[in-house]
Write an enzyme that holds these catalytic residues in place. Structure first.
Site, PDB file in Angstrom:
ATOM      1  CE  LYS A 123      -3.650   2.391   2.666  1.00 35.73           C
ATOM      2  NZ  LYS A 123      -4.647   2.294   3.792  1.00 35.73           N
ATOM      3  CE  LYS A 152      -6.431   1.817  -0.842  1.00 36.86           C
ATOM      4  NZ  LYS A 152      -7.082   2.098   0.436  1.00 36.86           N
TER       5      LYS A 152
END
Length: 326
Positions: A195, A248
């Site tokens: 992320k 992400k």
């Protein structure tokens, strides 16, 4: 004059031929719809920076979940907005927290819809960070217990998959241990493993009221310039017991999805995040792009890069378009 023997255009002449030789297939089963749940009743308020997405009270969310299930979308992921915030994000792991209530309501309404829950503290803390703050610093190890308590409370409410998004070191291991000790050894963990500290999260921070009140998240989310580090993060989460790993955002990090897929195989999730969605919506409304075609091209590119699951705010729109495909 030279005439080519092999003519790739032969297989592009019409849609039927193109379908027959298509290499990547975006399917309904690839999609997960994120939803935002709030306290109250009868609440269905559109999020200004994310057209088509709403703040939903538990009763309205249950109705939305029923519609999503009827469309054939296999699952949802829940984000909660608490009634009150404090320094340690108490509602994140409260038995009567808004996400815990929502999980029970969805399972009572459509038991076969897969319910994933975001496990983090940022929506619930008064300072807006994803962990415990001491002397202006986000502390890793004190945060792990609270994340484990949050994941366990979601599992007890009936969540099918818990998804830690905090990026604290060791959180997958802490959550796995807590779940196993309480008899939830069969509850999968979908870790937000790679992320990035991305500028593409802006609309989400409005939607979840989760902007940090000081500093930023670059001390725990990944540097956008790093690629090898993503493989280390994914490897650590798998060693700690993650069942699904996530990259992400998705579109600016297709190379990371590809590298993770090649290195570890699946299953791999990718999050088509709020900023990606908002830009598509804005350009579509201005008439600068063919919104439907760009959406499907975008999601197909994420699938082509190696994603097995795609979390996207446009899951319902994509489902309608897939249903109408020839």
């Amino acid at each position: 004059m030279y005439y080519p023997v092999f003519r790739p255009r032969r297989l592009r002449q019409n849609e039927t031929l193109r379908r027959l030789v298509r290499e990547t297939h975006l399917r309904l089963d690839d999609l997960i719809q994120p939803l935002f749940v709030v306290h109250g009743r009868g609440v269905r308020q559109e999020i200004s920076s994310m057209p088509g997405c709403f703040h939903l009270s538990v009763d309205e969310l249950a109705k939305e979940a029923k519609e999503i299930a009827a469309m054939g979308i296999p699952g949802i992921i829940l984000f909660g907005l608490p009634a009150a915030k404090d320094a340690v994000g108490s509602e994140a792991y409260a038995e009567d927290g808004v996400v815990q209530q929502a999980v029970r309501a969805v399972k009572d309404t459509v038991s076969d819809l897969l319910v994933m829950t975001d496990v983090c503290l940022c929506e619930y803390t008064s300072h807006g960070h994803c962990g415990v703050v001491e002397r202006g610093q986000v502390k890793n190890d004190p945060t792990l217990e609270l994340l484990a308590r949050t994941a366990l409370s979601h599992a007890e409410a009936g969540a099918d998959v818990v998804a830690p998004s905090d990026m604290m070191d060791g959180r997958v291991s802490a959550i796995r241990e807590a779940l196993d000790e309480e008899g939830f050894e069969d509850t999968p963990i979908m870790a937000y493993s790679a992320k990035y500290a991305s500028a593409f999260y802006g609309p989400f921070r409005e939607a979840a009221a989760a902007a940090p009140q000081f500093g930023d998240r670059r001390t725990y989310q990944m540097d956008p310039a790093n690629s090898d580090e993503a493989l280390r993060e994914v490897g650590l989460d798998l060693e700690e017991g993650a069942d699904i790993v996530m990259v992400k955002p998705a579109l600016p990090y297709l190379d990371i999805i590809w590298r993770v897929k090649q290195e570890f195989g699946g299953p791999i999730a990718a999050y088509h995040v709020s900023g990606e969605y908002a830009m598509l919506k804005a350009a579509g409304r201005l008439g600068w792009i063919d919104e439907e075609r760009v959406l499907m091209e975008t999601l197909t590119s994420i699938k082509r890069a190696g994603a097995d699951l795609i979390l996207t705010y446009a899951a319902k729109e994509a489902a309608r378009l897939l249903e109408n495909r020839p």
